[in-house]
Design a protein around this motif. Sequence first.
Motif, short mmCIF file in Angstrom:
data_model
loop_
_atom_site.label_atom_id
_atom_site.label_comp_id
_atom_site.label_asym_id
_atom_site.label_seq_id
_atom_site.Cartn_x
_atom_site.Cartn_y
_atom_site.Cartn_z
N MET A 37 0.84 -1.19 0.00
CA MET A 37 0.00 0.00 0.00
C MET A 37 0.87 1.24 0.00
SD MET A 37 -3.24 -0.09 2.59
CE MET A 37 -3.90 -1.72 2.83
N GLU B 110 -2.69 5.48 -0.03
CA GLU B 110 -3.65 4.39 0.20
C GLU B 110 -3.75 4.06 1.68
OE1 GLU B 110 -1.89 1.54 -2.41
OE2 GLU B 110 -3.38 1.88 -3.98
N ASN B 111 -2.63 4.10 2.39
CA ASN B 111 -2.61 3.83 3.81
C ASN B 111 -3.49 4.83 4.57
OD1 ASN B 111 -1.67 1.87 5.47
ND2 ASN B 111 0.46 2.55 5.43
N TYR C 133 -7.14 4.15 3.58
CA TYR C 133 -7.66 2.96 4.25
C TYR C 133 -7.86 3.21 5.74
CZ TYR C 133 -8.37 -1.69 6.03
OH TYR C 133 -8.91 -2.78 6.67
N LYS D 216 -11.14 -4.80 4.24
CA LYS D 216 -9.80 -4.73 3.64
C LYS D 216 -9.80 -5.36 2.24
CE LYS D 216 -5.00 -5.88 4.55
NZ LYS D 216 -4.09 -6.75 5.24
N THR D 217 -10.48 -6.48 2.10
CA THR D 217 -10.54 -7.16 0.80
C THR D 217 -11.28 -6.31 -0.22
OG1 THR D 217 -10.42 -9.32 1.87
CG2 THR D 217 -11.29 -9.25 -0.39
N TYR E 202 -11.46 -3.16 -0.21
CA TYR E 202 -10.59 -2.02 -0.49
C TYR E 202 -9.46 -2.41 -1.45
CZ TYR E 202 -7.36 1.84 0.15
OH TYR E 202 -6.52 2.90 -0.08
N GLU E 203 -8.84 -3.56 -1.20
CA GLU E 203 -7.65 -3.94 -1.96
C GLU E 203 -7.96 -4.56 -3.32
OE1 GLU E 203 -5.53 -6.48 0.75
OE2 GLU E 203 -4.59 -4.77 1.76
N GLN E 204 -9.08 -5.24 -3.42
CA GLN E 204 -9.43 -5.91 -4.67
C GLN E 204 -10.36 -5.03 -5.50
OE1 GLN E 204 -7.95 -8.93 -5.31
NE2 GLN E 204 -6.96 -8.56 -3.35
#
Length: 156
Positions: free
Chosen positions: A1, A5-6, A9, A36-37, A39-41
């Motif tokens: 990240m 992004e950090n 998030y 989190k998933t 957000y990341e995917q």
Amino acid sequence: MSKFENIEYTALLSTFKELLKQNKLKFTKQREVILKTLYEQNEHFTPEDLYIYLKTKYPELNIGIATVYRTLNLLEESHMVTSISFGVAGKKFELANKPHHDHMICKSCGLIIEFQNEKIEQLQMDIAKVHNFHITSHLMQLRGLCERCSKENSNH
């Protein structure tokens, strides 16, 4: 990240924790990995697809399908995620932090193609203005066949 992004998030997670608190729900690792998933995917998940993904990626977590459904519903009610309805086939969810976009959805395979078009956006505003209508939100979904399914259909 990345650093940006950090920060993004962290703010999202903070909002989520407050949402859980307001609904008298505990902040758990299971609920955190759902957020989190998403957000990341950069995908549109059905609750079942998300559940299978989480069971594979986090086998040590005791996560149930009911937790996935409840968490997604809570996030949708609070406008942190949006969904696309597939009628009896259910919904697919995505995080609502993306810039506005519309969707083309394949009726055969379920492929979702995101797109943005300034001409369409402006045309909507022009039409609303003619009718003295104030748009507060909109959702455009174009349904049809993707390139692959169109080719398969023409071969039959």
